[in-house]
Design a protein around this motif. Sequence first.
Motif, PDB file in Angstrom:
ATOM      1  N   VAL A  19       0.868  -1.178   0.000  1.00  0.00           N
ATOM      2  CA  VAL A  19       0.000   0.000   0.000  1.00  0.00           C
ATOM      3  C   VAL A  19       0.907   1.232   0.000  1.00  0.00           C
ATOM      4  O   VAL A  19       1.705   1.418   0.926  1.00  0.00           O
ATOM      5  N   GLY A  20       0.837   2.033  -1.041  1.00  0.00           N
ATOM      6  CA  GLY A  20       1.632   3.249  -1.083  1.00  0.00           C
ATOM      7  C   GLY A  20       1.050   4.294  -0.149  1.00  0.00           C
ATOM      8  O   GLY A  20      -0.166   4.459  -0.074  1.00  0.00           O
ATOM      9  N   VAL A  21       1.889   4.997   0.564  1.00  0.00           N
ATOM     10  CA  VAL A  21       1.444   6.086   1.433  1.00  0.00           C
ATOM     11  C   VAL A  21       2.353   7.292   1.226  1.00  0.00           C
ATOM     12  O   VAL A  21       3.539   7.139   0.920  1.00  0.00           O
ATOM     13  N   PHE A  22       1.789   8.467   1.375  1.00  0.00           N
ATOM     14  CA  PHE A  22       2.598   9.680   1.260  1.00  0.00           C
ATOM     15  C   PHE A  22       1.940  10.821   2.024  1.00  0.00           C
ATOM     16  O   PHE A  22       0.719  10.863   2.177  1.00  0.00           O
ATOM     17  N   PRO A  23       2.755  11.762   2.541  1.00  0.00           N
ATOM     18  CA  PRO A  23       2.192  12.923   3.238  1.00  0.00           C
ATOM     19  C   PRO A  23       1.549  13.857   2.230  1.00  0.00           C
ATOM     20  O   PRO A  23       2.033  14.012   1.101  1.00  0.00           O
ATOM     21  N   ALA A  24       0.457  14.505   2.623  1.00  0.00           N
ATOM     22  CA  ALA A  24      -0.323  15.268   1.656  1.00  0.00           C
ATOM     23  C   ALA A  24      -1.071  16.402   2.344  1.00  0.00           C
ATOM     24  O   ALA A  24      -0.861  16.700   3.529  1.00  0.00           O
ATOM     25  N   TYR A  25      -1.943  17.029   1.571  1.00  0.00           N
ATOM     26  CA  TYR A  25      -2.760  18.142   2.034  1.00  0.00           C
ATOM     27  C   TYR A  25      -4.223  17.820   1.751  1.00  0.00           C
ATOM     28  O   TYR A  25      -4.560  17.375   0.640  1.00  0.00           O
ATOM     29  N   VAL A  26      -5.083  18.060   2.715  1.00  0.00           N
ATOM     30  CA  VAL A  26      -6.500  17.741   2.561  1.00  0.00           C
ATOM     31  C   VAL A  26      -7.079  18.392   1.314  1.00  0.00           C
ATOM     32  O   VAL A  26      -7.894  17.797   0.599  1.00  0.00           O
ATOM     33  N   ARG A  27      -6.658  19.633   1.002  1.00  0.00           N
ATOM     34  CA  ARG A  27      -7.253  20.364  -0.109  1.00  0.00           C
ATOM     35  C   ARG A  27      -6.868  19.802  -1.486  1.00  0.00           C
ATOM     36  O   ARG A  27      -7.329  20.312  -2.513  1.00  0.00           O
ATOM     37  N   GLU A  28      -6.058  18.753  -1.506  1.00  0.00           N
ATOM     38  CA  GLU A  28      -5.683  18.156  -2.780  1.00  0.00           C
ATOM     39  C   GLU A  28      -6.691  17.122  -3.279  1.00  0.00           C
ATOM     40  O   GLU A  28      -6.591  16.670  -4.422  1.00  0.00           O
ATOM     41  N   PHE A  29      -7.675  16.753  -2.456  1.00  0.00           N
ATOM     42  CA  PHE A  29      -8.535  15.626  -2.790  1.00  0.00           C
ATOM     43  C   PHE A  29     -10.005  15.929  -2.532  1.00  0.00           C
ATOM     44  O   PHE A  29     -10.351  16.583  -1.555  1.00  0.00           O
ATOM     45  N   SER A  30     -10.863  15.408  -3.402  1.00  0.00           N
ATOM     46  CA  SER A  30     -12.310  15.535  -3.192  1.00  0.00           C
ATOM     47  C   SER A  30     -12.847  14.376  -2.369  1.00  0.00           C
ATOM     48  O   SER A  30     -13.893  14.497  -1.726  1.00  0.00           O
ATOM     49  N   GLY A  31     -12.174  13.237  -2.423  1.00  0.00           N
ATOM     50  CA  GLY A  31     -12.675  12.034  -1.782  1.00  0.00           C
ATOM     51  C   GLY A  31     -13.594  11.236  -2.682  1.00  0.00           C
ATOM     52  O   GLY A  31     -14.006  10.126  -2.339  1.00  0.00           O
ATOM     53  N   ASN A  32     -13.915  11.800  -3.856  1.00  0.00           N
ATOM     54  CA  ASN A  32     -14.808  11.129  -4.801  1.00  0.00           C
ATOM     55  C   ASN A  32     -14.115  10.811  -6.124  1.00  0.00           C
ATOM     56  O   ASN A  32     -14.786  10.561  -7.126  1.00  0.00           O
ATOM     57  N   GLU A  33     -12.797  10.831  -6.136  1.00  0.00           N
ATOM     58  CA  GLU A  33     -12.075  10.550  -7.374  1.00  0.00           C
ATOM     59  C   GLU A  33     -12.354   9.135  -7.875  1.00  0.00           C
ATOM     60  O   GLU A  33     -12.437   8.191  -7.081  1.00  0.00           O
ATOM     61  N   THR A  34     -12.495   9.008  -9.174  1.00  0.00           N
ATOM     62  CA  THR A  34     -12.593   7.686  -9.771  1.00  0.00           C
ATOM     63  C   THR A  34     -11.205   7.058  -9.829  1.00  0.00           C
ATOM     64  O   THR A  34     -10.189   7.726  -9.596  1.00  0.00           O
ATOM     65  N   GLN A  35     -11.170   5.765 -10.163  1.00  0.00           N
ATOM     66  CA  GLN A  35      -9.890   5.083 -10.309  1.00  0.00           C
ATOM     67  C   GLN A  35      -9.024   5.786 -11.354  1.00  0.00           C
ATOM     68  O   GLN A  35      -7.823   5.980 -11.161  1.00  0.00           O
ATOM     69  N   GLU A  36      -9.622   6.157 -12.477  1.00  0.00           N
ATOM     70  CA  GLU A  36      -8.880   6.802 -13.557  1.00  0.00           C
ATOM     71  C   GLU A  36      -8.362   8.170 -13.131  1.00  0.00           C
ATOM     72  O   GLU A  36      -7.231   8.543 -13.463  1.00  0.00           O
ATOM     73  N   GLU A  37      -9.191   8.925 -12.414  1.00  0.00           N
ATOM     74  CA  GLU A  37      -8.771  10.244 -11.960  1.00  0.00           C
ATOM     75  C   GLU A  37      -7.625  10.140 -10.961  1.00  0.00           C
ATOM     76  O   GLU A  37      -6.662  10.910 -11.018  1.00  0.00           O
ATOM     77  N   ALA A  38      -7.729   9.189 -10.031  1.00  0.00           N
ATOM     78  CA  ALA A  38      -6.669   9.010  -9.035  1.00  0.00           C
ATOM     79  C   ALA A  38      -5.362   8.605  -9.708  1.00  0.00           C
ATOM     80  O   ALA A  38      -4.286   9.106  -9.353  1.00  0.00           O
ATOM     81  N   PHE A  39      -5.439   7.710 -10.674  1.00  0.00           N
ATOM     82  CA  PHE A  39      -4.237   7.264 -11.388  1.00  0.00           C
ATOM     83  C   PHE A  39      -3.574   8.447 -12.092  1.00  0.00           C
ATOM     84  O   PHE A  39      -2.362   8.642 -12.005  1.00  0.00           O
ATOM     85  N   PHE A  40      -4.384   9.263 -12.784  1.00  0.00           N
ATOM     86  CA  PHE A  40      -3.833  10.407 -13.507  1.00  0.00           C
ATOM     87  C   PHE A  40      -3.181  11.400 -12.564  1.00  0.00           C
ATOM     88  O   PHE A  40      -2.053  11.848 -12.802  1.00  0.00           O
ATOM     89  N   ARG A  41      -3.857  11.734 -11.486  1.00  0.00           N
ATOM     90  CA  ARG A  41      -3.304  12.747 -10.578  1.00  0.00           C
ATOM     91  C   ARG A  41      -2.065  12.237  -9.857  1.00  0.00           C
ATOM     92  O   ARG A  41      -1.101  12.981  -9.653  1.00  0.00           O
ATOM     93  N   PHE A  42      -2.070  10.964  -9.465  1.00  0.00           N
ATOM     94  CA  PHE A  42      -0.903  10.425  -8.777  1.00  0.00           C
ATOM     95  C   PHE A  42       0.312  10.376  -9.704  1.00  0.00           C
ATOM     96  O   PHE A  42       1.427  10.746  -9.322  1.00  0.00           O
ATOM     97  N   LYS A  43       0.094   9.941 -10.933  1.00  0.00           N
ATOM     98  CA  LYS A  43       1.205   9.770 -11.865  1.00  0.00           C
ATOM     99  C   LYS A  43       1.664  11.082 -12.496  1.00  0.00           C
ATOM    100  O   LYS A  43       2.850  11.235 -12.819  1.00  0.00           O
ATOM    101  N   ARG A  44       0.748  12.036 -12.672  1.00  0.00           N
ATOM    102  CA  ARG A  44       1.064  13.212 -13.490  1.00  0.00           C
ATOM    103  C   ARG A  44       1.102  14.546 -12.735  1.00  0.00           C
ATOM    104  O   ARG A  44       1.716  15.499 -13.221  1.00  0.00           O
ATOM    105  N   MET A  45       0.472  14.616 -11.551  1.00  0.00           N
ATOM    106  CA  MET A  45       0.298  15.932 -10.951  1.00  0.00           C
ATOM    107  C   MET A  45       0.835  16.075  -9.532  1.00  0.00           C
ATOM    108  O   MET A  45       1.361  17.130  -9.178  1.00  0.00           O
ATOM    109  N   LEU A  46       0.712  15.065  -8.700  1.00  0.00           N
ATOM    110  CA  LEU A  46       0.950  15.269  -7.270  1.00  0.00           C
ATOM    111  C   LEU A  46       2.423  15.257  -6.867  1.00  0.00           C
ATOM    112  O   LEU A  46       2.780  15.793  -5.823  1.00  0.00           O
ATOM    113  N   ASN A  47       3.277  14.617  -7.664  1.00  0.00           N
ATOM    114  CA  ASN A  47       4.705  14.579  -7.333  1.00  0.00           C
ATOM    115  C   ASN A  47       4.916  14.103  -5.896  1.00  0.00           C
ATOM    116  O   ASN A  47       5.664  14.698  -5.111  1.00  0.00           O
ATOM    117  N   ALA A  48       4.230  13.011  -5.558  1.00  0.00           N
ATOM    118  CA  ALA A  48       4.157  12.548  -4.176  1.00  0.00           C
ATOM    119  C   ALA A  48       5.496  12.144  -3.582  1.00  0.00           C
ATOM    120  O   ALA A  48       5.644  12.134  -2.359  1.00  0.00           O
TER     121      ALA A  48
END
Length: 211
Positions: free
Chosen positions: A91-120
């Motif tokens: 299970v991947g874990v990383f420190p983050a900010y609450v305002r980065e997430f809606s809590g309703n992301e689809t699988q595709e949206e989460a994959f895109f944001r994790f791989k392309r935007m969040l720089n986790a």
Amino acid sequence: MSRFVFSLAMNAEGTRVHQVNARDSFDEDLARSVLTFAREHRAGLGEDPRPFEVVPGFSHPGYDFDALVAIQPDIHGYYVGRNEELNEVVVGVFPAYVREFSGNETQEEAFFRFKRMLNAADMTRGAMPFLRMKFDNTRTGGGSEGDLRGFTTPDVLLRELELLEGAPGSFVEYENRHGRVWRIEWNGSWTVDGEAREHAPAPAEVLETLN
């Protein structure tokens, strides 16, 4: 590889592993804090975890993070093509900010944001607020494709708002993590959500809506 440091800790039952990655930014105390928090809250270990499982309340001295996020193997893919059996229990874990997430992301949206935007893997990173936008500018010819709002960054939003003035029939429409939508138009004067305004919203006002 000195640029990359991967830190792992087993859950209490010894059945799953939490992993936090760092690239050019490893802080051993922060990594230990992330893994301890993940274990204590069993982050990502439920029967039906969300694509982004956001656990608020994480903090560590010297950093502004206010949450921890857990992601499943089909999103992180840390060991795909190298060790599939290990990949499925991590299970991947990383420190983050609450305002980065809606809590309703689809699988595709989460994959895109994790791989392309969040720089986790950058432990020194700032927040990348949840932001979806569509726009059209009659003067520059720029615009989004289709009717859906796509993920973007605050600097793109602010730049397109600056370019609205002097472009009749142009608009910017954006959505924050709460699902609140703003539409800003210029037709010789400013309109924000259907109400006339003398000036465009100030950048600070716009950024405040992304909290």
